[in-house]
Design an enzyme around this catalytic site. Structure first.
Site, PDB file in Angstrom:
ATOM      1  N   CYS A 291     -22.944  14.898 -16.126  1.00  0.00           N
ATOM      2  CA  CYS A 291     -22.347  15.625 -17.246  1.00  0.00           C
ATOM      3  C   CYS A 291     -22.574  17.131 -17.096  1.00  0.00           C
ATOM      4  CB  CYS A 291     -22.898  15.216 -18.606  1.00  0.00           C
ATOM      5  SG  CYS A 291     -22.746  13.485 -18.985  1.00  0.00           S
TER       6      CYS A 291
ATOM      7  N   ARG B 113     -20.120  17.599 -11.687  1.00  0.00           N
ATOM      8  CA  ARG B 113     -21.241  16.886 -12.292  1.00  0.00           C
ATOM      9  C   ARG B 113     -20.803  15.608 -13.015  1.00  0.00           C
ATOM     10  NH1 ARG B 113     -25.756  20.167 -12.841  1.00  0.00           N
ATOM     11  NH2 ARG B 113     -26.549  18.821 -14.475  1.00  0.00           N
TER      12      ARG B 113
ATOM     13  N   TRP C 247     -19.963  12.135 -17.432  1.00  0.00           N
ATOM     14  CA  TRP C 247     -20.173  11.027 -16.497  1.00  0.00           C
ATOM     15  C   TRP C 247     -20.791   9.921 -17.336  1.00  0.00           C
ATOM     16  CZ3 TRP C 247     -24.214   8.063 -14.583  1.00  0.00           C
ATOM     17  CH2 TRP C 247     -23.982   7.388 -13.380  1.00  0.00           C
TER      18      TRP C 247
ATOM     19  N   ASN D  21     -26.121  16.149 -22.480  1.00  0.00           N
ATOM     20  CA  ASN D  21     -26.256  15.608 -21.133  1.00  0.00           C
ATOM     21  C   ASN D  21     -27.600  14.898 -21.088  1.00  0.00           C
ATOM     22  OD1 ASN D  21     -26.474  15.183 -18.374  1.00  0.00           O
ATOM     23  ND2 ASN D  21     -26.842  17.339 -17.877  1.00  0.00           N
ATOM     24  N   GLY D  22     -27.643  13.673 -20.542  1.00  0.00           N
ATOM     25  CA  GLY D  22     -28.913  12.951 -20.478  1.00  0.00           C
ATOM     26  C   GLY D  22     -28.775  11.598 -21.148  1.00  0.00           C
TER      27      GLY D  22
ATOM     28  N   GLU E  50     -26.793   8.327   7.246  1.00  0.00           N
ATOM     29  CA  GLU E  50     -26.065   9.389   6.559  1.00  0.00           C
ATOM     30  C   GLU E  50     -24.556   9.278   6.837  1.00  0.00           C
ATOM     31  OE1 GLU E  50     -26.611  11.297   4.235  1.00  0.00           O
ATOM     32  OE2 GLU E  50     -25.232  12.980   4.414  1.00  0.00           O
TER      33      GLU E  50
ATOM     34  N   LYS F  44     -21.743   8.761   3.929  1.00  0.00           N
ATOM     35  CA  LYS F  44     -20.601   9.663   3.737  1.00  0.00           C
ATOM     36  C   LYS F  44     -19.312   8.864   3.635  1.00  0.00           C
ATOM     37  CE  LYS F  44     -22.123  12.427   2.675  1.00  0.00           C
ATOM     38  NZ  LYS F  44     -23.478  12.745   2.490  1.00  0.00           N
TER      39      LYS F  44
ATOM     40  N   GLU G 233     -19.151   6.839   0.282  1.00  0.00           N
ATOM     41  CA  GLU G 233     -19.028   7.680  -0.912  1.00  0.00           C
ATOM     42  C   GLU G 233     -17.610   8.131  -1.173  1.00  0.00           C
ATOM     43  OE1 GLU G 233     -22.754  10.514  -1.684  1.00  0.00           O
ATOM     44  OE2 GLU G 233     -21.847  10.866   0.267  1.00  0.00           O
TER      45      GLU G 233
ATOM     46  N   HIS H 103     -30.133  -8.431  14.911  1.00  0.00           N
ATOM     47  CA  HIS H 103     -30.809  -9.284  13.923  1.00  0.00           C
ATOM     48  C   HIS H 103     -29.944  -9.483  12.676  1.00  0.00           C
ATOM     49  CE1 HIS H 103     -34.400  -9.243  16.335  1.00  0.00           C
ATOM     50  NE2 HIS H 103     -34.302  -7.920  16.428  1.00  0.00           N
TER      51      HIS H 103
ATOM     52  N   LYS I 101     -22.641  14.734  -8.724  1.00  0.00           N
ATOM     53  CA  LYS I 101     -23.384  15.565  -7.787  1.00  0.00           C
ATOM     54  C   LYS I 101     -24.867  15.578  -8.113  1.00  0.00           C
ATOM     55  CE  LYS I 101     -23.613  18.637  -4.498  1.00  0.00           C
ATOM     56  NZ  LYS I 101     -23.606  17.971  -3.188  1.00  0.00           N
TER      57      LYS I 101
HETATM   58  C1  G6P Z   1     -26.373  12.232  -5.788  1.00  0.00           C
HETATM   59  C2  G6P Z   1     -25.433  13.032  -4.917  1.00  0.00           C
HETATM   60  C3  G6P Z   1     -25.893  12.986  -3.474  1.00  0.00           C
HETATM   61  C4  G6P Z   1     -27.335  13.455  -3.361  1.00  0.00           C
HETATM   62  C5  G6P Z   1     -28.267  12.683  -4.292  1.00  0.00           C
HETATM   63  C6  G6P Z   1     -29.628  13.329  -4.386  1.00  0.00           C
HETATM   64  O1  G6P Z   1     -26.256  10.890  -5.471  1.00  0.00           O
HETATM   65  O2  G6P Z   1     -24.120  12.539  -5.036  1.00  0.00           O
HETATM   66  O3  G6P Z   1     -25.067  13.821  -2.693  1.00  0.00           O
HETATM   67  O4  G6P Z   1     -27.770  13.288  -2.040  1.00  0.00           O
HETATM   68  O5  G6P Z   1     -27.731  12.668  -5.620  1.00  0.00           O
HETATM   69  O6  G6P Z   1     -29.481  14.574  -4.985  1.00  0.00           O
HETATM   70  P1  G6P Z   1     -30.433  15.812  -4.757  1.00  0.00           P
HETATM   71  O7  G6P Z   1     -29.800  16.919  -5.534  1.00  0.00           O
HETATM   72  O8  G6P Z   1     -31.769  15.410  -5.302  1.00  0.00           O
HETATM   73  O9  G6P Z   1     -30.496  16.096  -3.296  1.00  0.00           O
END
Ligand code: G6P
Length: 611
Positions: free
Chosen positions: A2, A27, A73, A99-100, A484, A488, A491, A507, A606
């Site tokens: 949010c 956000r 969100w 927010n929260g 990673e 990606k 996501e 395995h 984010k």
């Molecule tokens: C969310 C974001 C990711 C990020 C993760 C941790 O899931 O979408 O891109 O890696 O949070 O966030 P931070 O700000 O703690 O790195």
């Protein structure tokens, strides 16, 4: 999650709020709304993006010099018009954005229902609005007092801004767990979840701390705690410019941020690596280096991509500094009564510096007496303010939800830290140390040469647009890169993908391999090269499609893989910084070709400020 914005001053609030929400849309983006104040407070809100809100208000009265806005969100209640913020209290005395999460919202709701309150949404925020109003009307107190009293009954996290109909020339803002920044102008104030909506108006900001309440009119800001103790606002000057938060001609923020890595890596080691004198200096942790040298153990905590960077950190610290490292998901660490010694070093990694689980894990480690360090990107965010010392990554604002340049910046900082500790400790020889310093300085050029291949990578990506599954493999330093790469792809393109240590494939995941399955392998020349060649053969024997990232000039893997992407040779410990780039590009291009919203993938946010 949010995004919150607010304005009070002489300008028209609407454009400030809308532009601010656009900047904060990363956000959260399932619904949006604003409240504007003239003689009364008008609320406009709808399901969808900020653009939908703009369409929604077309032709309506959007005047007013005071206002608040929100991009959501969803946590409590599905994304729809009713659940969108701002929320009004039942008797229309208060309008609120939040927010929260209010954890005890259902017991508060029950109590309010017993006292005659009715609810029109499923949100915890409406409960808060009604609680404030109930206290206000019953106690005959000021709006600010009602907010403070209500918050003292709340369990959970909030960043919130409130307008009271009876006190129209002020905003009341409060924070606990969810970030809130106040921009200080001349005869005007701005509010936002982070500084990006503010910087085009002012560089002077106040970051609220947990339990702070701000009472803001055009000409005055009063800061106090929720217990009514007065505080002196600490105004900081930002060093952010508007270009850093715009797309600058790129189709998406993610692509811009991938391409920025030549520069962001330089920014990460600017003033910290001096190639001519082979010096490494990390000012933020200089005083704790002796503790790091002495450490019996390092615990690295993070979430998502930051956790992957932490895994690279494990390999780096163990190799260079010969210290045992454990890498933990912050969310698991904090809930399982972990063993933390008071001489442990806990290293928290976070791009945003606001991730709720990482913050909570930090607090746990501090209570246990450990030394807590941070590696963060957002200057002034909560994690740097809650750790004993730390290093900023200085990658610049990262706006695409899928993290790219923050990852390479985090790994760069971890590399520098591990080298510094290893060299001081004597576990990394002078020769090796200097070799790595020299190579670090070459990385931006090498990243550029990979980015120059983006057209070819785009063509290659097109072949896998219709895949439903993908496997990512790597060994050693490149295992976290495989994780990673898979993250990606998941996501932003919604293709199921798994990252695996290449040797573990037999395995389990090998059972999934058939001619439909692309297998992306990070297979540059290092000490497990021969082994990964065998793993590639195992995939090919099951008719899987192998796309391998290899060292320039590799002919062996070229002869067996379906496609190779050649990248410049580098030192083994630095290979994650190069191998991850093609994986970022592949997921980006696949997602674009699938028509996905790359910068705002579904269901993600984010900055995850809920637990
Ligand atoms: C969310 C974001 C990711 C990020 C993760 C941790 O899931 O979408 O891109 O890696 O949070 O966030 P931070 O700000 O703690 O790195």
């Amino acid at each position: 999650m949010c995004g919150i914005v607010g304005y009070i001053g002489k300008r028209d609030a609407y454009p400030i709020l809308i532009n601010g929400l656009k900047r904060l849309e990363y956000r959260g983006y399932d619904s949006a709304g604003i409240a504007l104040r003239t003689d009364e407070t008008r609320v406009f809100k709808c399901k969808g993006k900020v653009q939908d809100l703009e369409n929604h208000v077309e032709g309506l009265d959007i005047s007013g010099h005071i206002g608040i806005g929100h991009t959501r969100w969803a946590t409590h209640g599905e994304p729809n018009d009713e659940n969108a913020h701002p929320h009004r209290s039942m008797n229309n005395k208060f309008v609120i954005i939040h927010n929260g999460i209010i954890e005890n919202y259902s017991s508060l709701r029950e109590k309010l229902i017993r006292r005659g309150y009715k609810f029109s949404s499923e949100t915890d925020t409406e409960v808060l609005a009604n609680l404030i109003e109930y206290i206000y009307l019953k106690g005959n107190v000021t709006a600010e007092m009602a907010v403070r009293l209500a918050l003292s009954k709340v369990v959970g996290a909030y960043g919130l801004v409130v307008i009271c109909e009876d006190e129209p020339d002020q905003l009341v803002a409060a924070r606990k767990g969810s970030p809130l920044v106040i921009g200080v102008g001349k005869g005007e104030y701005f509010l936002a979840s982070d500084a990006t909506p503010i910087i085009e108006y002012t560089q002077s900001v106040i970051y609220l701390n947990d339990d702070d309440v701000a009472i803001i009119s055009r000409d005055e800001l009063t800061l106090k705690t929720i217990h009514n103790d007065k505080l002196t606002p600490h105004i900081q000057e930002l060093d952010l410019d508007i270009e850093q938060i715009e797309k600058n001609g790129y189709e998406h923020f993610m692509l811009k941020e991938i391409f920025e890595q030549t520069q962001s890596i330089k920014d990460t080691f600017r003033g910290r690596v001096v190639p001519a004198s082979k010096e490494l200096f990390l000012g933020g942790i200089n005083e704790v280096i002796p503790k790091l040298v002495e450490a019996r153990r390092i615990l690295i905590i993070g979430c998502g991509t930051s956790w992957h960077a932490g895994m690279v950190g494990e390999y780096l610290f163990e190799e260079f500094a010969r210290v045992p490292v454990e890498v933990e998901y912050a969310s698991e660490f904090r809930y399982r009564n972990p063993v933390i010694y008071n001489d442990d070093i806990v290293l928290a990694i976070s791009q945003s510096g606001e991730t709720a689980d990482t913050l909570a894990a930090i607090n746990l480690a501090k209570e246990a007496g450990a030394t807590v360090l941070g590696i963060c990107n957002v200057v002034g965010s909560s994690i740097p303010r809650n750790t004993d010392a730390g290093v900023y990554t200085h990658a610049g604002p990262e706006i695409g939800v899928a993290s790219t340049k923050a990852f390479t910046a985090q790994v760069t900082v971890l590399t520098m830290m591990a080298m510094l500790v290893g060299y001081r400790k004597g576990t990394l020889s002078k020769e090796e140390y200097e070799k790595h310093i020299d190579e670090l300085a070459c990385l931006p050029e090498k990243i550029k040469s990979i980015l120059d291949k983006s057209e070819a990578i785009k063509e290659l990506s097109a072949k896998y647009v219709d895949s439903t599954n993908a496997l990512y493999l790597g060994r050693g330093y490149l295992f976290p890169v495989a994780l990673e790469g898979a993250l990606k792809l998941k996501e932003i393109s919604y293709i199921h993908a798994e990252g695996y240590p290449a040797a573990e494939m037999k395995h389990g995941p090998i059972a999934l391999i058939d001619e439909q399955m692309p297998v992306f392998v990070a297979a540059t020349k290092d000490k497990s090269y021969e082994k990964i060649v065998s793993n590639i053969q195992e995939v090919k024997a099951r008719k899987g499609h192998v796309i391998a990232i290899v060292t320039e000039g590799d002919t062996v893997i070229k002869g067996m893989a379906d496609h190779v992407i050649e990248i410049p040779e580098t030192l083994e410990a630095l290979a994650p910084l190069l191998t991850v780039i093609p994986f970022q590009l592949i997921s980006y291009y696949i997602a674009v070709l699938r028509g996905c919203n790359v910068d705002q993938p579904r269901n993600l946010a984010k900055s995850v400020t809920v637990e």
